[in-house]
Design a protein around this motif. Structure first.
Motif, PDB file in Angstrom:
ATOM      1  N   GLN A  53       0.832  -1.199   0.000  1.00  0.00           N
ATOM      2  CA  GLN A  53       0.000   0.000   0.000  1.00  0.00           C
ATOM      3  C   GLN A  53       0.869   1.252   0.000  1.00  0.00           C
ATOM      4  OE1 GLN A  53      -3.362   0.051  -0.381  1.00  0.00           O
ATOM      5  NE2 GLN A  53      -3.039   2.256  -0.639  1.00  0.00           N
ATOM      6  N   ALA A  54       1.949   1.246   0.762  1.00  0.00           N
ATOM      7  CA  ALA A  54       2.844   2.400   0.809  1.00  0.00           C
ATOM      8  C   ALA A  54       3.479   2.651  -0.553  1.00  0.00           C
ATOM      9  CB  ALA A  54       3.923   2.174   1.862  1.00  0.00           C
ATOM     10  N   MET A  55       3.859   1.589  -1.254  1.00  0.00           N
ATOM     11  CA  MET A  55       4.452   1.757  -2.581  1.00  0.00           C
ATOM     12  C   MET A  55       3.419   2.260  -3.585  1.00  0.00           C
ATOM     13  SD  MET A  55       7.264  -1.303  -2.984  1.00  0.00           S
ATOM     14  CE  MET A  55       6.246  -2.707  -2.512  1.00  0.00           C
ATOM     15  N   GLY A  70       0.622  -5.975  -8.294  1.00  0.00           N
ATOM     16  CA  GLY A  70       1.187  -6.290  -6.995  1.00  0.00           C
ATOM     17  C   GLY A  70       0.667  -7.607  -6.470  1.00  0.00           C
ATOM     18  N   GLU A  71       1.486  -8.274  -5.657  1.00  0.00           N
ATOM     19  CA  GLU A  71       1.086  -9.583  -5.133  1.00  0.00           C
ATOM     20  C   GLU A  71      -0.156  -9.487  -4.270  1.00  0.00           C
ATOM     21  OE1 GLU A  71       2.741 -13.451  -2.659  1.00  0.00           O
ATOM     22  OE2 GLU A  71       3.951 -11.625  -2.665  1.00  0.00           O
ATOM     23  N   GLU A  72      -0.270  -8.455  -3.455  1.00  0.00           N
ATOM     24  CA  GLU A  72      -1.354  -8.403  -2.471  1.00  0.00           C
ATOM     25  C   GLU A  72      -2.619  -7.718  -2.978  1.00  0.00           C
ATOM     26  OE1 GLU A  72      -0.910 -10.296  -0.091  1.00  0.00           O
ATOM     27  OE2 GLU A  72       1.253 -10.527  -0.349  1.00  0.00           O
ATOM     28  N   LEU A  82       3.786   1.285 -19.290  1.00  0.00           N
ATOM     29  CA  LEU A  82       4.709   0.753 -18.291  1.00  0.00           C
ATOM     30  C   LEU A  82       3.919   0.164 -17.121  1.00  0.00           C
ATOM     31  CD1 LEU A  82       7.322   3.654 -18.168  1.00  0.00           C
ATOM     32  CD2 LEU A  82       7.501   1.492 -19.432  1.00  0.00           C
ATOM     33  N   THR A  83       4.439  -0.923 -16.556  1.00  0.00           N
ATOM     34  CA  THR A  83       3.805  -1.576 -15.409  1.00  0.00           C
ATOM     35  C   THR A  83       4.836  -1.814 -14.317  1.00  0.00           C
ATOM     36  OG1 THR A  83       2.184  -2.700 -16.815  1.00  0.00           O
ATOM     37  CG2 THR A  83       2.508  -3.582 -14.598  1.00  0.00           C
ATOM     38  N   TRP A  84       4.547  -1.331 -13.126  1.00  0.00           N
ATOM     39  CA  TRP A  84       5.363  -1.630 -11.956  1.00  0.00           C
ATOM     40  C   TRP A  84       4.899  -2.966 -11.378  1.00  0.00           C
ATOM     41  CZ3 TRP A  84       9.440   1.399 -10.520  1.00  0.00           C
ATOM     42  CH2 TRP A  84       9.520   2.665 -11.093  1.00  0.00           C
ATOM     43  N   ILE A  85       5.827  -3.886 -11.174  1.00  0.00           N
ATOM     44  CA  ILE A  85       5.524  -5.221 -10.672  1.00  0.00           C
ATOM     45  C   ILE A  85       6.122  -5.324  -9.272  1.00  0.00           C
ATOM     46  CG2 ILE A  85       5.729  -7.696 -11.113  1.00  0.00           C
ATOM     47  CD1 ILE A  85       6.192  -6.991 -14.067  1.00  0.00           C
ATOM     48  N   LEU A  86       5.260  -5.501  -8.267  1.00  0.00           N
ATOM     49  CA  LEU A  86       5.653  -5.337  -6.863  1.00  0.00           C
ATOM     50  C   LEU A  86       5.438  -6.617  -6.060  1.00  0.00           C
ATOM     51  CD1 LEU A  86       3.877  -1.913  -6.204  1.00  0.00           C
ATOM     52  CD2 LEU A  86       6.169  -2.296  -7.153  1.00  0.00           C
ATOM     53  N   ASP A  87       6.444  -6.998  -5.317  1.00  0.00           N
ATOM     54  CA  ASP A  87       6.304  -8.027  -4.292  1.00  0.00           C
ATOM     55  C   ASP A  87       6.759  -7.387  -2.986  1.00  0.00           C
ATOM     56  OD1 ASP A  87       6.227 -10.216  -2.671  1.00  0.00           O
ATOM     57  OD2 ASP A  87       7.215 -11.572  -4.064  1.00  0.00           O
ATOM     58  N   ALA A 208      11.223 -23.056  -9.299  1.00  0.00           N
ATOM     59  CA  ALA A 208      10.010 -23.392 -10.053  1.00  0.00           C
ATOM     60  C   ALA A 208       8.807 -22.850  -9.302  1.00  0.00           C
ATOM     61  CB  ALA A 208       9.886 -24.902 -10.232  1.00  0.00           C
ATOM     62  N   GLY A 209       7.700 -22.672 -10.033  1.00  0.00           N
ATOM     63  CA  GLY A 209       6.469 -22.211  -9.415  1.00  0.00           C
ATOM     64  C   GLY A 209       6.447 -20.736  -9.075  1.00  0.00           C
ATOM     65  N   LEU A 210       7.264 -19.933  -9.754  1.00  0.00           N
ATOM     66  CA  LEU A 210       7.307 -18.509  -9.459  1.00  0.00           C
ATOM     67  C   LEU A 210       6.177 -17.756 -10.164  1.00  0.00           C
ATOM     68  CD1 LEU A 210      11.119 -17.634  -9.669  1.00  0.00           C
ATOM     69  CD2 LEU A 210       9.806 -18.552  -7.751  1.00  0.00           C
ATOM     70  N   GLN A 211       5.842 -16.593  -9.609  1.00  0.00           N
ATOM     71  CA  GLN A 211       4.935 -15.652 -10.245  1.00  0.00           C
ATOM     72  C   GLN A 211       5.761 -14.503 -10.834  1.00  0.00           C
ATOM     73  OE1 GLN A 211       1.663 -16.343 -10.462  1.00  0.00           O
ATOM     74  NE2 GLN A 211       2.010 -18.214  -9.275  1.00  0.00           N
ATOM     75  N   SER A 212       5.131 -13.703 -11.682  1.00  0.00           N
ATOM     76  CA  SER A 212       5.867 -12.604 -12.318  1.00  0.00           C
ATOM     77  C   SER A 212       6.452 -11.650 -11.277  1.00  0.00           C
ATOM     78  CB  SER A 212       4.957 -11.845 -13.282  1.00  0.00           C
ATOM     79  OG  SER A 212       3.821 -11.328 -12.611  1.00  0.00           O
ATOM     80  N   TYR A 213       5.724 -11.418 -10.178  1.00  0.00           N
ATOM     81  CA  TYR A 213       6.234 -10.495  -9.167  1.00  0.00           C
ATOM     82  C   TYR A 213       7.388 -11.082  -8.362  1.00  0.00           C
ATOM     83  CZ  TYR A 213       2.444 -13.090  -6.849  1.00  0.00           C
ATOM     84  OH  TYR A 213       1.602 -14.082  -6.398  1.00  0.00           O
TER      85      TYR A 213
END
Length: 268
Positions: A53-55, A70-72, A82-87, A208-213
């Protein structure tokens, strides 16, 4: 990119905001953990949500034209391309254990490539970034350039992954073929494994099993440091799934051959 410096400044402001949200809760007895996946243990904490949320608040103020994934809190569309990808916390399991292998991941995609990325470890104050002309580690002691080490021999390589029980049985068997040829295999490093690869201390990361973030930020950092990041077939890794990061082309080829069962590529 014409606005490269603004993008870099925005990423640093996001990472600073995430640090401020997370650190009061790290190693705190008041941390609340929920399980997002009842069939397995996939934890999330109030620190994960507060950091994302802060980001997002930084982006809403500084770059409202950009999309966010974002993951959450999922996807927010944008108009810039452009897309910001956040974990917000990659390695939540480590976080709730009080270990320091977790990190804040930030990546910036133009729709086809990851242009810039960051791995930030707030507790030890290490910030790795790559792309837009940078391959840099910033610490309390100052700054240094990132560069993978020039190892081409799998028999002298250090291999990292997060979980010993990597993926499916077939994926675990493929990983074991590489591990059997490597000099040293270590587990449980989360995103910090990619940081160590970019810093020149280890040679391979296979997951293995990763997400884009999970991979967007680390991918940019490793590639800026001279490494190679692909899926297990040698294709793009931007969407996650099966990912290999290697310090050199020779190690990448050797590991890919073993992952696919083509044992002729065991050494460079």
């Amino acid at each position: 990119m014409q606005d490269a410096q603004q993008i870099i400044d925005t990423a640093h402001e996001m990472a600073d905001a995430a640090r401020q949200a997370i650190l009061p809760l790290f190693r705190s007895q008041s941390i609340i953990t929920e399980n997002k996946r009842p069939s397995d243990f996939d934890p999330v904490t109030q620190a994960d949500r507060a950091a994302e949320q802060a980001m997002r608040e930084v982006l809403a103020r500084r770059r409202p034209q950009d999309a966010i994934l974002g993951e959450e809190f999922g996807h927010r569309p944008g108009t810039s391309g452009l897309t910001w990808i956040l974990d917000p916390i990659d390695g939540t399991r480590a976080f709730i254990c009080g270990a320091t292998s977790w990190g804040v991941l930030i990546g910036l995609s133009d729709g086809s490539t990851i242009r810039y990325g960051m791995i930030d470890q707030p507790y030890i104050e290490e910030r790795f970034e790559g792309g837009l002309g940078l391959a840099r580690l910033t610490t309390r002691a100052g700054q240094q350039n990132l560069a993978t080490r020039p190892n081409s021999d799998l028999s002298r390589a250090t291999l990292l992954t997060t979980f010993p029980e990597l993926g499916t049985q077939q994926e675990a068997a493929a990983f074991r073929r590489v591990a059997d040829q490597a000099q040293l295999t270590r587990y449980g490093l989360d995103c910090y494994a990619y940081a160590l690869l970019a810093l020149g201390h280890v040679d391979l990361v296979i997951e293995a099993g990763l997400q884009s973030y999970d991979i967007a930020g680390p991918l940019a950092v490793v590639e800026a440091a001279g490494g190679i990041v692909t899926d297990w077939a040698g294709g793009p890794a931007t969407e996650g799934g099966q990912v290999i990061a290697a310090a050199s082309p020779e190690l990448h080829r050797a590991a890919l051959a073993l992952l696919s069962g083509q044992h002729g590529g065991m050494t460079a």
